[in-house]
Design an enzyme around this catalytic site. Structure first.
Site, mmCIF file in Angstrom:
data_model
loop_
_atom_site.group_PDB
_atom_site.id
_atom_site.type_symbol
_atom_site.label_atom_id
_atom_site.label_comp_id
_atom_site.label_asym_id
_atom_site.label_seq_id
_atom_site.Cartn_x
_atom_site.Cartn_y
_atom_site.Cartn_z
ATOM 1 N N CYS A 243 18.274 1.620 1.452
ATOM 2 C CA CYS A 243 16.995 2.310 1.219
ATOM 3 C C CYS A 243 16.632 3.102 2.489
ATOM 4 O O CYS A 243 16.465 2.504 3.568
ATOM 5 C CB CYS A 243 15.909 1.302 0.870
ATOM 6 S SG CYS A 243 16.441 0.115 -0.401
ATOM 7 N N CYS B 154 1.710 -12.933 -0.233
ATOM 8 C CA CYS B 154 2.916 -12.254 -0.752
ATOM 9 C C CYS B 154 4.094 -12.529 0.173
ATOM 10 O O CYS B 154 4.026 -12.227 1.369
ATOM 11 C CB CYS B 154 2.704 -10.745 -0.804
ATOM 12 S SG CYS B 154 1.222 -10.266 -1.684
ATOM 13 N N CYS C 280 2.538 -14.186 -4.686
ATOM 14 C CA CYS C 280 3.331 -13.006 -5.034
ATOM 15 C C CYS C 280 4.624 -13.104 -4.230
ATOM 16 O O CYS C 280 4.622 -13.636 -3.110
ATOM 17 C CB CYS C 280 2.568 -11.734 -4.649
ATOM 18 S SG CYS C 280 3.497 -10.220 -4.983
ATOM 19 N N CYS D 144 3.730 -6.343 -9.908
ATOM 20 C CA CYS D 144 3.149 -5.546 -8.835
ATOM 21 C C CYS D 144 4.199 -4.474 -8.597
ATOM 22 O O CYS D 144 5.298 -4.778 -8.119
ATOM 23 C CB CYS D 144 2.939 -6.430 -7.611
ATOM 24 S SG CYS D 144 2.457 -5.478 -6.153
ATOM 25 N N ARG E 145 -3.252 -0.636 -4.971
ATOM 26 C CA ARG E 145 -3.294 -1.089 -3.570
ATOM 27 C C ARG E 145 -3.013 0.043 -2.592
ATOM 28 O O ARG E 145 -2.000 0.735 -2.699
ATOM 29 C CB ARG E 145 -2.303 -2.226 -3.338
ATOM 30 C CG ARG E 145 -2.358 -2.717 -1.888
ATOM 31 C CD ARG E 145 -1.507 -3.936 -1.639
ATOM 32 N NE ARG E 145 -1.988 -5.057 -2.403
ATOM 33 C CZ ARG E 145 -1.200 -5.952 -3.008
ATOM 34 N NH1 ARG E 145 0.091 -5.840 -2.938
ATOM 35 N NH2 ARG E 145 -1.725 -6.939 -3.685
HETATM 36 FE FE1 SF4 Z 1 15.920 -1.920 0.459
HETATM 37 FE FE2 SF4 Z 1 14.420 -4.164 0.261
HETATM 38 FE FE3 SF4 Z 1 16.711 -4.202 1.604
HETATM 39 FE FE4 SF4 Z 1 14.682 -2.857 2.616
HETATM 40 S S1 SF4 Z 1 14.750 -5.040 2.296
HETATM 41 S S2 SF4 Z 1 16.820 -2.155 2.504
HETATM 42 S S3 SF4 Z 1 13.689 -2.096 0.736
HETATM 43 S S4 SF4 Z 1 16.465 -3.801 -0.597
#
Ligand code: SF4
Ligand code: SAM
Ligand code: DTB
Length: 337
Positions: A58, A98, A129, A189, A261
């Site tokens: 990501c 969370c 959460c 969420c 949020r």
């Molecule tokens: Fe992706 Fe979640 Fe891993 Fe970050 S923690 S790289 S958002 S999968």
């Protein structure tokens, strides 16, 4: 009352985004008042229970192992430490806790430990959460059985922009996890991130996809990208703050009953910008000095902001399923603070 729809067209969302700012805010605020107490804000505290070392790519995330961001990989936290942190969050006024893990998806052997955390947090009288990555249906069911109220799993962006941000899993994988969460009877969420270099059309595409899910997510986090050095998105052009407010306003109009949020990114926002977001329909925040790995405003600052704006923490009642809760106490403590 605003009608709850699941058939939003892209051009309708684009027309909302294009309204004069005051007209858009008036519409959003009217929808907000029709369904919510305009002065109540839901207060959640986040804890990273498993930090860093994530195999995914990501492009925004400081926890991906492949980017040099200075985040050290850690093991899954033990239950007692989580409980201690949840108690401190509750005593500071948070009503939901969370727990986030830097996983692509949990391994089956991780589930009993996370389930123990959920049980312990819930016994404090807090809503629970978790955000652990992709879930199978049996994992979702096990978390539900442990007392998990919400599962956070974001769509992150519009389907057509997703491929520029993440390559290690598909948009459909995210939709499948959300389906498993709903089928297990948990609340979802689910939201996304703006300020990643997407176009307005793509911001509209994210909100359109969220609003056309079989059920609107009960909680919709709108994150403004926190730019972390070492991630591919570090250095992305900053989003116009008014465009951010517009995004909140459109989310409020198309998902009128959901709690929206004002999520990551508040540490870089002025009080005035946050106040505009609350007027536009945001009614939830993360509270506490840290998000997962990055900074959030300190609690004194948020308490003062609530006081200046006449905002109150939103009350929750988990007593029905947990007779040990004396939840009114928590809300009173926060109001007194
Ligand atoms: Fe992706 Fe979640 Fe891993 Fe970050 S923690 S790289 S958002 S999968
Ligand atoms: N690993 C799990 C997953 O990706 O589903 C759970 C944790 S992940 C950190 C949860 C969400 O945090 C992401 O989906 C993303 O929306 C948000 N997020 C992560 N890094 C961010 C950043 N730098 N700025 C804003 N939001 C971020
Ligand atoms: C969400 O939508 N935002 C939160 C929560 N869900 C898990 C996470 C924000 C993370 C910001 C970057 C960090 O602190 O690592």
């Amino acid at each position: 009352m605003t009608q709850v729809r699941h058939d939003w067209r892209r051009d309708e969302l684009m027309a909302l985004f294009a309204l004069p700012f005051n007209d858009l805010l008036a519409r959003a605020h009217t929808a907000h008042r029709a369904h919510h107490d305009p002065n109540a804000v839901q207060v959640s505290t986040l804890l990273s229970i498993k930090t860093g070392g994530c195999p995914e790519d990501c492009a925004y995330c400081p926890q991906a192992a492949r980017y040099q961001t200075g985040v050290q990989a850690e093991k899954l936290m033990d239950v007692d430490t989580v409980l201690e942190r949840a108690r401190a969050a509750r005593d500071a006024g948070a009503t939901r806790f969370c727990m986030g893990a830097a996983w692509r998806s949990p391994k089956d052997r991780d589930i009993p430990k996370v389930a123990a955390m959920i049980r312990a947090v819930r016994a404090l009288g807090m809503e629970t959460c978790a955000t652990l990555g992709m879930l199978s249906s049996s994992q979702a069911q096990a978390l539900k059985d442990a007392g998990l109220d919400y599962y956070n799993h974001n769509l992150d962006t519009a389907p057509e922009f997703y491929g520029e941000i993440i390559h290690t899993r598909e948009y459909q994988d995210r939709l499948d996890t959300l389906e498993h969460v709903r089928a297990a009877g948990m609340k979802t969420c689910c939201g996304g991130i703006v300020g990643m270099g997407e176009s307005r059309e793509q911001r509209a595409g994210l909100l359109q996809t969220l609003a056309n899910l079989p059920e609107h997510p009960q909680s919709v986090p709108i994150n403004r990208l926190v730019q972390v050095e070492g991630t591919p998105l570090h250095g992305t052009a900053l989003l116009d703050p008014f465009e951010f407010v517009r995004t909140i306003a459109v989310a409020r109009i198309v998902m009128p009953k959901s709690v929206v949020r004002l999520s990551a990114g508040r540490a870089e926002m002025s009080d005035e910008l946050q106040a505009l977001c609350f007027f536009a329909g945001a009614n939830s925040i993360f509270y506490g000095e840290k998000l997962l790995t990055t900074d959030n405003p300190d609690v004194e600052h948020d308490r003062a902001l609530f006081k200046r704006l006449g905002l109150q923490p939103m009350q929750v009642d988990v007593r029905e399923e947990n007779p040990r809760t004396a939840h009114a106490d928590i809300v009173e403590r926060c109001a007194a603070a």
